[in-house]
Design a protein around this motif. Structure first.
Motif, PDB file in Angstrom:
ATOM      1  N   LEU A  32      -1.160   8.322   9.989  1.00 46.66           N
ATOM      2  CA  LEU A  32      -1.398   7.113   9.207  1.00 46.66           C
ATOM      3  C   LEU A  32      -2.405   6.199   9.900  1.00 46.66           C
ATOM      4  CD1 LEU A  32       2.139   5.972   7.977  1.00 46.66           C
ATOM      5  CD2 LEU A  32       0.185   6.570   6.551  1.00 46.66           C
TER       6      LEU A  32
ATOM      7  N   ASP B 144       4.433   1.730  10.377  1.00 43.49           N
ATOM      8  CA  ASP B 144       5.270   2.209   9.278  1.00 43.49           C
ATOM      9  C   ASP B 144       5.752   1.010   8.471  1.00 43.49           C
ATOM     10  OD1 ASP B 144       6.820   3.741   7.587  1.00 43.49           O
ATOM     11  OD2 ASP B 144       8.483   3.889   8.993  1.00 43.49           O
TER      12      ASP B 144
ATOM     13  N   THR C 204       0.222  -0.652   5.560  1.00 45.08           N
ATOM     14  CA  THR C 204      -0.597   0.429   6.102  1.00 45.08           C
ATOM     15  C   THR C 204      -1.165   1.278   4.970  1.00 45.08           C
ATOM     16  OG1 THR C 204       0.773   0.482   8.081  1.00 45.08           O
ATOM     17  CG2 THR C 204      -0.632   2.384   7.690  1.00 45.08           C
ATOM     18  N   ARG C 205      -2.468   1.436   4.997  1.00 44.52           N
ATOM     19  CA  ARG C 205      -3.123   2.227   3.952  1.00 44.52           C
ATOM     20  C   ARG C 205      -2.920   3.720   4.203  1.00 44.52           C
ATOM     21  NH1 ARG C 205      -8.853  -0.546   2.527  1.00 44.52           N
ATOM     22  NH2 ARG C 205      -7.955  -2.236   1.325  1.00 44.52           N
ATOM     23  N   VAL C 206      -2.858   4.477   3.133  1.00 41.74           N
ATOM     24  CA  VAL C 206      -2.746   5.930   3.215  1.00 41.74           C
ATOM     25  C   VAL C 206      -4.117   6.542   2.948  1.00 41.74           C
ATOM     26  CG1 VAL C 206      -0.293   6.039   2.681  1.00 41.74           C
ATOM     27  CG2 VAL C 206      -1.930   5.981   0.822  1.00 41.74           C
ATOM     28  N   TRP C 207      -4.243   7.855   3.079  1.00 41.23           N
ATOM     29  CA  TRP C 207      -5.540   8.514   3.040  1.00 41.23           C
ATOM     30  C   TRP C 207      -6.316   8.257   1.761  1.00 41.23           C
ATOM     31  CZ3 TRP C 207      -6.585  12.100  -0.718  1.00 41.23           C
ATOM     32  CH2 TRP C 207      -5.504  12.635  -1.410  1.00 41.23           C
TER      33      TRP C 207
ATOM     34  N   ARG D 117      -8.402   4.168   1.296  1.00 37.67           N
ATOM     35  CA  ARG D 117      -9.211   3.709   2.436  1.00 37.67           C
ATOM     36  C   ARG D 117     -10.379   2.809   2.032  1.00 37.67           C
ATOM     37  NH1 ARG D 117      -6.119   4.122   6.822  1.00 37.67           N
ATOM     38  NH2 ARG D 117      -5.262   6.177   7.011  1.00 37.67           N
TER      39      ARG D 117
ATOM     40  N   ARG E  50       0.806  -1.220   0.000  1.00 42.68           N
ATOM     41  CA  ARG E  50       0.000   0.000   0.000  1.00 42.68           C
ATOM     42  C   ARG E  50       0.837   1.268   0.000  1.00 42.68           C
ATOM     43  NH1 ARG E  50      -4.642  -1.569  -1.940  1.00 42.68           N
ATOM     44  NH2 ARG E  50      -5.748  -3.015  -0.637  1.00 42.68           N
ATOM     45  N   ARG E  51       2.036   1.192   0.533  1.00 41.71           N
ATOM     46  CA  ARG E  51       2.905   2.364   0.622  1.00 41.71           C
ATOM     47  C   ARG E  51       4.321   1.894   0.921  1.00 41.71           C
ATOM     48  NH1 ARG E  51       4.254   3.253   5.932  1.00 41.71           N
ATOM     49  NH2 ARG E  51       4.946   5.368   5.523  1.00 41.71           N
TER      50      ARG E  51
END
Length: 83
Positions: A66, A70, A74-77, A80, A43-44
């Motif tokens: 977040l 880290d 982990t999804r970012v804005w 979602r 995701r990042r």
């Protein structure tokens, strides 16, 4: 009869090896050690280590924003939506 028994034994051994190979193929396909889901993918990118060591205060704020760890799962804005 001895050849038939030997053949059956080799077939059984080969069947076990095939099952193990199928498990390996069906298993995790990425190198994340289970952090990243194969179906969803990364995701990042994690922050560089220097952010943790040289920018501690802002790094902590970024993790709070977040709402997760880290790491690559982990999804970012903008990511979602449940998929």
């Amino acid at each position: 009869a001895a050849l038939d028994a030997q053949y059956a034994k080799e077939q059984e051994s080969l069947s076990g090896e095939i099952v193990e190979l199928e498990k390996a193929i069906a298993g995790p396909h990425n190198m994340s050690g289970g952090v990243v889901d194969d179906a969803r993918g990364a995701r990042r990118m994690p922050y560089p280590d220097t952010e943790y060591t040289e920018n501690t205060e802002n790094y902590a704020k970024a993790l709070q924003m977040l709402g997760g760890k880290d790491d690559m799962s982990t999804r970012v804005w903008w990511d979602r939506k449940n998929n």
